[in-house]
Design an enzyme around this catalytic site. Sequence first.
Site, PDB file in Angstrom:
ATOM      1  N   CYS A  11       0.829  -1.188   0.000  1.00 25.75           N
ATOM      2  CA  CYS A  11       0.000   0.000   0.000  1.00 25.75           C
ATOM      3  C   CYS A  11       0.868   1.244   0.000  1.00 25.75           C
ATOM      4  O   CYS A  11       2.084   1.180  -0.110  1.00 25.75           O
ATOM      5  CB  CYS A  11      -0.911   0.008   1.233  1.00 25.75           C
ATOM      6  SG  CYS A  11      -1.870  -1.511   1.433  1.00 25.75           S
TER       7      CYS A  11
ATOM      8  N   LEU B 208      -3.608  -1.704  -1.744  1.00 20.31           N
ATOM      9  CA  LEU B 208      -3.540  -2.753  -2.745  1.00 20.31           C
ATOM     10  C   LEU B 208      -3.856  -4.051  -2.021  1.00 20.31           C
ATOM     11  O   LEU B 208      -3.095  -4.513  -1.170  1.00 20.31           O
ATOM     12  CB  LEU B 208      -2.144  -2.823  -3.382  1.00 20.31           C
ATOM     13  CG  LEU B 208      -1.911  -3.966  -4.384  1.00 20.31           C
ATOM     14  CD1 LEU B 208      -2.800  -3.808  -5.612  1.00 20.31           C
ATOM     15  CD2 LEU B 208      -0.439  -4.020  -4.814  1.00 20.31           C
TER      16      LEU B 208
ATOM     17  N   GLY C  45       2.990  -2.976   3.514  1.00 18.56           N
ATOM     18  CA  GLY C  45       3.856  -4.150   3.544  1.00 18.56           C
ATOM     19  C   GLY C  45       3.100  -5.433   3.818  1.00 18.56           C
ATOM     20  O   GLY C  45       1.886  -5.524   3.638  1.00 18.56           O
ATOM     21  N   GLU C  46       3.845  -6.431   4.258  1.00 13.92           N
ATOM     22  CA  GLU C  46       3.287  -7.742   4.591  1.00 13.92           C
ATOM     23  C   GLU C  46       4.005  -8.289   5.821  1.00 13.92           C
ATOM     24  O   GLU C  46       5.235  -8.203   5.910  1.00 13.92           O
ATOM     25  CB  GLU C  46       3.463  -8.741   3.439  1.00 13.92           C
ATOM     26  CG  GLU C  46       2.806  -8.350   2.131  1.00 13.92           C
ATOM     27  CD  GLU C  46       1.291  -8.419   2.162  1.00 13.92           C
ATOM     28  OE1 GLU C  46       0.737  -8.985   3.136  1.00 13.92           O
ATOM     29  OE2 GLU C  46       0.665  -7.908   1.221  1.00 13.92           O
TER      30      GLU C  46
ATOM     31  N   SER D  87      11.053 -11.876  -6.168  1.00  9.84           N
ATOM     32  CA  SER D  87      12.301 -11.510  -6.839  1.00  9.84           C
ATOM     33  C   SER D  87      13.470 -12.260  -6.206  1.00  9.84           C
ATOM     34  O   SER D  87      13.332 -12.882  -5.151  1.00  9.84           O
ATOM     35  CB  SER D  87      12.539  -9.998  -6.744  1.00  9.84           C
ATOM     36  OG  SER D  87      13.123  -9.661  -5.506  1.00  9.84           O
TER      37      SER D  87
END
Length: 631
Positions: free
Chosen positions: A2, A51, A76-77, A363
């Site tokens: 976000c 998001l 974040g997460e 990634s």
Amino acid sequence: MCGIAGIFHCGTPKPVEPHRVERMCDAIAHRGPDGSGVWTAPGVGLGHRRLSIIDLAGSPQPMHSVDGRAVLVFNGEIYNFRALRRELEAKGARFRTDGDSETILAAWQAWGPDCLSRLEGMFAFALYDLSTRQLFLARDRLGVKPLFTATLSDGSLIFASELKGLLAHPLMRSQVDSLAIEDYMTWGYVPDHRSILKGVEKLPAAHFRLLEHDRPPSPPRRWWDVSFEQRARGSVADQSAQLLHHFREGVSSRMVADVPLGAFLSGGVDSSSVVALMAEASREPVTSCSIGFDVAEVDETSHARLVAHRFGTDHRERIVSPGDVADLDRIAAIFDEPFADASALPTLRVCELARESVTVALSGDGADEALAGYRRQVFHHREEQARAVLPQTLRGPIFGALGKVWPKADWAPRPLRAKTTFLSLAEDGAAGYARALAILDQDARRRLYGEMLLRERGEYRAEDALIEVMDCAPARSGLDAAQYADLTFWLPGDILTKVDRTSMAVGLEAREPLLDHRLIEYCATLPESRRIRGRQGKWLMKHAMERYLPDEILYRPKQGFVTPLAEWFRGPLAGMARGVARSEALVGSGWFDRGALSRLAERHISGAADNGRVLYQLVMLEKSLARLGIG
């Protein structure tokens, strides 16, 4: 993933106008296209753009704790939120949602600032505690997620995920920091200890700030660090197994999502390893995305296809050509600050490609820093061995003299380009590594600068900050100190900035499984012989991955995500190269010397020198200043 923004009055808790927070959030709407929200109270305002990744419908922000005493905006997460949730429920916490955001609120109420050490993930968040009237700002261990702050003329502190969020506030001023230009011309980016604008700060990685209304703003406090001071013992087999365990944990924890998930695949060791372990953990084919170039020498798509075929991925690829440079204005807008890592363009393209089919992409970033995979680290390790044998009283005069007379042969085969090595060996390890990492050394920068920048810069040299990091590093060797600097200086300033901005620009969440902090902490304990063996960096990683990947992937020369700048600036972009000497922002400002910029461009176009990276630096600086309304 976000975007967050907010306003906090450190003195008298004046009312906060919600529309100002809304404007700041609107400026970063690309970071969160799925929802928005603003909350205000006397002296504080928090804003959020969402998001949706986990608990798609149930975790709107700003989020209030169950008892209403704390409010959170979070970017974040948190990958271990389910385990944390169970621990907190055992302590009496109640939850209304199924997401990770509410876990942060409960963790704060249970442990205060110490909650950070229990969070595993990537994050930047602002939490306001109504009972203590404190604002808690925090950033993750490695700096995956950004947070900018500034103090305004009315005494308020504002914050946002990107600089453009701060600039949306009507009291924010755009005045360039000349020392940031010195930093940028040295490294190709503005490192985290500075901003391109005076008065703007970046909360450093692994730091927090605890602010109160009736006290002056407190400085950032470090809450985590990585230490290279210990050495793990064990056989190669045991350490390979332990490393592979951490790899699997990092990958599997980052595969939790309620939306489609994929991976970036360059064909190098790191991204190929991530894809291999994702394929091992997934029942469905992994979606993999690759970018290539129309210059064969830097194109890696054939290696990416080899890995994709080996693991049966749903593979997509796209080619970048000189025509894509038309997007440099967009790159400048995405980054706000000048950013001259030319791989930002292909990174943006691979993010766009991934976003067509997934919302989350894994990634391979982090392994080079943690396991000594960069060529410069291997060279530094060998130079440190030479420094241990030859005292400074011999090295300084001998190698210093050789470095001064040796030609700068950009065109020559790499073994004949000894000038930088000689000059590095004449210095101590930290100064030598700073020289290796810099795009332009001090003399080269001075020749380009105009009188005004030379005067404003004074005695400041960009290398000093990196040298200080290495000199103070919790390390046992020069290689340790170099890797520590790469993890704490280079990684957040360059690599993670690049991936965050380009992924967020298209509404994609990028996750870095090889930056799991437990993996980083373990790698820092490995003996140097397990990191570098002969001329091979990341030796233990390559050894551990032999069961998954062929030798032509593991042991081919490292290439990196290279953009063919030299060829482009001698061909289709030659006019752009010459244009830097006519730039009002660069030359008219007095920051650069017109004749020096003209000679730089003409020597490159003629083939007498390879100045592609420097020309790109200047082009991106001009475009960024224009975006900031300067020049």
